[in-house]
Design a protein around this motif. Structure first.
Motif, PDB file in Angstrom:
ATOM      1  N   GLU A   1      -0.197  -1.711   9.175  1.00 31.29           N
ATOM      2  CA  GLU A   1      -0.067  -1.415   7.753  1.00 31.29           C
ATOM      3  C   GLU A   1      -0.496   0.035   7.527  1.00 31.29           C
ATOM      4  O   GLU A   1      -1.499   0.489   8.091  1.00 31.29           O
ATOM      5  CB  GLU A   1      -0.959  -2.336   6.935  1.00 31.29           C
ATOM      6  N   VAL A   2       0.257   0.752   6.692  1.00 34.39           N
ATOM      7  CA  VAL A   2      -0.111   2.109   6.323  1.00 34.39           C
ATOM      8  C   VAL A   2      -1.244   2.008   5.304  1.00 34.39           C
ATOM      9  O   VAL A   2      -1.072   1.416   4.239  1.00 34.39           O
ATOM     10  CB  VAL A   2       1.089   2.869   5.717  1.00 34.39           C
ATOM     11  N   THR A   3      -2.408   2.582   5.638  1.00 35.28           N
ATOM     12  CA  THR A   3      -3.544   2.519   4.718  1.00 35.28           C
ATOM     13  C   THR A   3      -3.806   3.854   4.034  1.00 35.28           C
ATOM     14  O   THR A   3      -4.408   3.883   2.965  1.00 35.28           O
ATOM     15  CB  THR A   3      -4.822   2.042   5.433  1.00 35.28           C
ATOM     16  N   GLU A   4      -3.354   4.949   4.644  1.00 31.37           N
ATOM     17  CA  GLU A   4      -3.464   6.268   4.029  1.00 31.37           C
ATOM     18  C   GLU A   4      -2.285   7.106   4.485  1.00 31.37           C
ATOM     19  O   GLU A   4      -1.898   7.044   5.644  1.00 31.37           O
ATOM     20  CB  GLU A   4      -4.755   6.983   4.447  1.00 31.37           C
ATOM     21  N   ALA A   5      -1.733   7.902   3.567  1.00 31.60           N
ATOM     22  CA  ALA A   5      -0.630   8.800   3.911  1.00 31.60           C
ATOM     23  C   ALA A   5      -0.596   9.942   2.906  1.00 31.60           C
ATOM     24  O   ALA A   5      -0.756   9.712   1.703  1.00 31.60           O
ATOM     25  CB  ALA A   5       0.701   8.048   3.902  1.00 31.60           C
TER      26      ALA A   5
ATOM     27  N   VAL B   1      -1.369  10.210   8.880  1.00 32.10           N
ATOM     28  CA  VAL B   1      -1.156   8.850   8.396  1.00 32.10           C
ATOM     29  C   VAL B   1      -2.174   7.958   9.098  1.00 32.10           C
ATOM     30  O   VAL B   1      -2.405   8.104  10.298  1.00 32.10           O
ATOM     31  CB  VAL B   1       0.273   8.350   8.717  1.00 32.10           C
TER      32      VAL B   1
ATOM     33  N   THR C   1      -5.580   7.060  13.067  1.00 32.29           N
ATOM     34  CA  THR C   1      -5.032   8.158  12.266  1.00 32.29           C
ATOM     35  C   THR C   1      -4.293   9.094  13.199  1.00 32.29           C
ATOM     36  O   THR C   1      -4.806   9.470  14.256  1.00 32.29           O
ATOM     37  CB  THR C   1      -6.163   8.912  11.533  1.00 32.29           C
TER      38      THR C   1
ATOM     39  N   VAL D   1       1.792   3.724   1.207  1.00 33.73           N
ATOM     40  CA  VAL D   1       0.580   2.966   1.492  1.00 33.73           C
ATOM     41  C   VAL D   1       0.866   1.496   1.189  1.00 33.73           C
ATOM     42  O   VAL D   1       1.466   1.162   0.172  1.00 33.73           O
ATOM     43  CB  VAL D   1      -0.605   3.507   0.656  1.00 33.73           C
TER      44      VAL D   1
END
Length: 127
Positions: free
Chosen positions: A40-44, A50, A62, A74
């Motif tokens: 899962e993308v948690t920060e971008a 990312v 990251t 996200v």
């Protein structure tokens, strides 16, 4: 999808051998030895790193964003292969929770998982 299949890359590397430039040969070796993650993308951030949360191992990583791919949203879940600090290939979204559960169980099976994963993704691909 063939980047997911070690049965394709290993023979290619063996057949091409010394014809491959060193950097390509090293990248193929890294890809063969690096598992695909359901993450899962948690920060971008645009133009920035990312952060992916691996849904199988519960680890966060990251790295640089996938090349030639728009900013990832996200909360997006998908398949990703991270080699070093770079995404190799693309982030392949898997929005359906049922498919995510199937993929998670396939990734947990090191013996048959990769081949079954490719079969599942091929069946889910739009015609």
């Amino acid at each position: 999808l063939k980047l997911l299949d070690p049965d394709t890359l290993a023979p290619y590397r063996s057949a091409r051998g010394e014809l491959l430039p060193d950097d390509e040969r090293q990248l193929i070796d890294q890809i063969i030895g690096t598992p695909v993650r359901l993450a899962e993308v948690t920060e971008a951030q645009a133009g920035g790193p990312v952060t992916f949360h691996d849904l199988t191992t519960d680890e966060s990583v990251t790295c640089l964003p996938p090349p030639h791919q728009q900013l990832l949203a996200v909360g997006s879940v998908g398949l990703v292969r991270i080699v070093g600090e770079q995404v190799v290939g693309a982030f392949d979204a898997v929005p359906n929770p049922e498919n995510q559960a199937m993929i998670r169980s396939l990734l947990a099976d090191p013996a048959g998982g990769p081949r079954q994963l490719i079969q599942l993704l091929s069946a889910l691909a739009p015609a």
